[in-house]
Design an enzyme around this catalytic site. Structure first.
Site, short mmCIF file in Angstrom:
data_model
loop_
_atom_site.label_atom_id
_atom_site.label_comp_id
_atom_site.label_asym_id
_atom_site.label_seq_id
_atom_site.Cartn_x
_atom_site.Cartn_y
_atom_site.Cartn_z
N ILE A 131 0.85 -1.21 0.00
CA ILE A 131 0.00 0.00 0.00
C ILE A 131 0.88 1.25 0.00
O ILE A 131 1.71 1.41 0.89
CB ILE A 131 -0.89 0.05 1.26
CG1 ILE A 131 -1.72 -1.23 1.38
CG2 ILE A 131 -1.79 1.27 1.23
CD1 ILE A 131 -2.45 -1.34 2.71
N LYS A 200 4.65 -0.55 13.32
CA LYS A 200 4.19 0.16 12.13
C LYS A 200 3.50 1.47 12.49
O LYS A 200 3.71 2.49 11.82
CB LYS A 200 3.25 -0.76 11.32
CG LYS A 200 4.00 -1.95 10.70
CD LYS A 200 3.02 -2.95 10.09
CE LYS A 200 3.77 -4.11 9.45
NZ LYS A 200 2.85 -5.22 9.12
#
Lengths: 408, 408
Positions: A131, A200
């Site tokens: 992504i 993340k």
């Protein structure tokens, strides 16, 4: 032509080699020149694979070759990846990586090192796999002050929760299935305990808020305690349960957390199922945006890594701006963060609601036919501290799940 | 400090002014310098608004001022926007725009003009409003060969279809509501006939395929013929109806179309509701990705425009790569494109299925209790030409809706 080296010929490394071959023509066109892999560093040999002629076992060969301008670090783990990345930058080579652990831990230092030398340290693949999210945060959302990032950032846990919800199966059973299918590691702790998502969201928050967010500061709760009973209540409410990693700026305060949340059908993250990932971003002028795609896997991850390679090849001698300030961001005490909670309590709605309402105020009880001797309710918007205090006072709480709060 | 000028003080123009003011500090930081609006061109005066001191009525003042480096064209329409943009580029000023009509019609020429002069012509806001999609196509998906773009690119039609589905209302009633709420124009033709979506998919396709895609070449069908009966069948199938704009590369052939499609719940576009837009992209290595957000509105659009301003301020004297080749892309005959169709036919499933199956092969009939004297079925994967031939042969077709085909 620019020469590059790939560190690690595992899943991602071999994907990078393959992508550069498959899309050689279009990639060369976009990079403005040919990109050639001169070396692949791996401890192993691959005698059956044409890559063998590029395999080296000694990193110094790469470091000492002035022709190599870009080093692709796809080894994973902190060491020796950290030392190798640092050495590459000190030797005047740009680095790109898919290594979230390393970026979360040493990103600030490696970015500084790159900038001081007019080099680049890029890490698009470290969050959300294929992504595009790091680059949009850096170069697309420049008009905005970002006040929230909420992501489904771990494919393993999203697969497990999706299966639990769709099939009504137990966590342990679905985990075993996921392991058999290769969607979960044999040691699944980093995924199911939320550690992977935590790293993340630390990276994304550092970029969103232009400060250094330490992953150790982020409260992290995994999905191992989610039961089929929790899921029955979620369904009764027309909601779903997702492991969310979020950070939020609210009136000068910063909160971050990884935990399972209840989401309603109007939430763009509601229908992100299976191994897919998605990152919701709220900007103060943009409003809501969401980026969706494959959060892992050989080729999606390699796609993101190679996009970084192209950028580094195009921007030799020039640092692409990355907004990740060196100043440490102090997160606020989570006890002050406010939301609704779904609370399961012992007892019976008919006879025990009054006791609940004496503590939590007016609530609507939720009962599930299959679950006797308990009921549930959703609280008003209260702080984590208030919740704890009230839960203790009530004394009959079985469990609680947080409810995601949508922007108005 | 860089001086800029804004052409048009309408909804988007005033949004741009406000965003540059609200986020002045963070924007200056990202641009590496202050950005100052020196002029706002508008035919009107705004005596009550502090902007008045910057208002000019004569474009030559802007053109002849060498201090102005970036011109923000947010006037809409082809003229005088086209002439003004061209003049700005010829005068050595970069241009950014939200004007999809102009970009779809003259993008190739204006991009060429900008490139020849080391200037920039950027248009992030022209597709998908605030959603970052142009920049990700240009700079994030560089490792991929894009083989599909499918978008919900028009908020008005998506709002109307969402309402029709959620409330079972008629097209005309929902259109009136949407007009009352300001979600639809008084003359809604450009939206409901699909022309707006057509221009946007032409722009996105030009970037995805690095060729010039003429919007006049794209078959375009609006939503005005969608009825509550169609929606009943969609619901009976567990599907929804969306106006999709898509383009696809398949074995060297290129197809593009704007039309209402049936989508199933596994489609990432399925749950994009209301005025939101989303763009699904499939890359040959990335796989599926989707970009979601506010497709219109003052601030989301201004957010995208200002991101372009920041980029143009940062890249003075240097053209940011935009992959939009000058070569015209010849789209293939739509008659060759293949998919399933939902077909409504006169008659009764019990007595007339045999006649249908004699033409279409085995199908499962779908009946809806409220609709007598008709039934429906979903065809196998056939070409548009085959569909037309079979429908003519059968002679009892009431209507058909295409079914979106997901990548395997």
């Amino acid at each position: 032509m620019t020469q590059i080296a790939v560190l690690g010929y595992g899943t991602v490394g071999s994907g990078v080699v393959e992508v550069l071959k498959t899309n050689h023509e279009s990639i060369s066109k976009k990079a403005g020149q040919e990109i050639n892999i001169k070396y692949v560093l791996d401890l192993r040999d691959f005698p059956e694979d044409p890559i063998q002629e590029k395999i080296v076992h000694d990193y110094n060969i790469i470091l000492n070759d002035p022709e190599v301008k870009v080093v692709v670090e796809v080894m994973g783990g902190v060491e020796p990846a950290y030392t190798f990345s640092k050495q590459a930058l000190l030797a005047g080579k740009s680095v790109c990586t898919s290594n979230k652990e390393l970026v979360a831990r040493h990103g600030t230092e490696l970015l500084k090192l790159a900038k001081e030398r007019n080099l680049n340290y890029l890490f698009e693949a470290s969050c959300g796999g294929g992504i595009p999210i790091i680059r949009p945060l850096n170069s697309s959302l420049t008009a905005d002050e970002i006040d929230e990032i909420t992501g489904i950032l771990n494919g393993t846990t999203n697969y497990i929760l999706t299966k639990m919800i769709q099939e009504g199966s137990d966590f342990d059973d679905v985990l075993k299935q996921a392991q058999a299918l290769g969607y979960a590691e044999r040691n699944p702790e980093a995924d199911v305990e939320g550690y992977d998502a935590c790293r993340k969201i630390a990276i994304l928050s550092s970029l969103a808020f232009d400060k250094q967010v330490d992953y150790q500061d982020i409260y992290t709760e995994g999905i191992t305690k989610i039961t089929t009973a929790d899921i029955r209540y979620a369904k009764a409410l027309g909601m779903t349960i997702k492991l969310l990693a979020y950070s939020r700026k609210l009136e000068g305060h910063y909160f971050a957390m990884v935990a399972p949340f209840l989401l309603g059908p109007n939430d763009p993250l509601y229908s992100v199922n299976g191994v897919f990932n998605a990152i919701f971003v709220h900007g103060n002028v943009l409003g809501d945006a969401m980026f969706y795609g494959s959060g892992a896997g050989k080729f999606p991850t390699a796609s993101a890594v190679v996009a970084d390679v192209v950028d580094e090849v195009m921007h030799q001698g020039e640092t692409i701006p990355v907004y990740w300030g060196e100043e440490k961001l102090t997160l606020d005490d989570l006890n002050d963060s406010r939301r609704r909670f779904l609370v399961r309590v012992k007892g019976d709605a008919a006879s025990d609601l009054a006791a609940v309402e004496a503590v939590f105020g007016h609530v609507d009880p939720v009962s599930v036919p299959e679950l006797t001797g308990e009921f549930a309710f959703v609280t008003g918007v209260i702080s984590e501290a208030e919740y704890k205090e009230k839960a203790e006072k009530l004394g009959t709480v079985i469990s609680r799940i947080r409810v995601r709060h949508l922007h108005a």
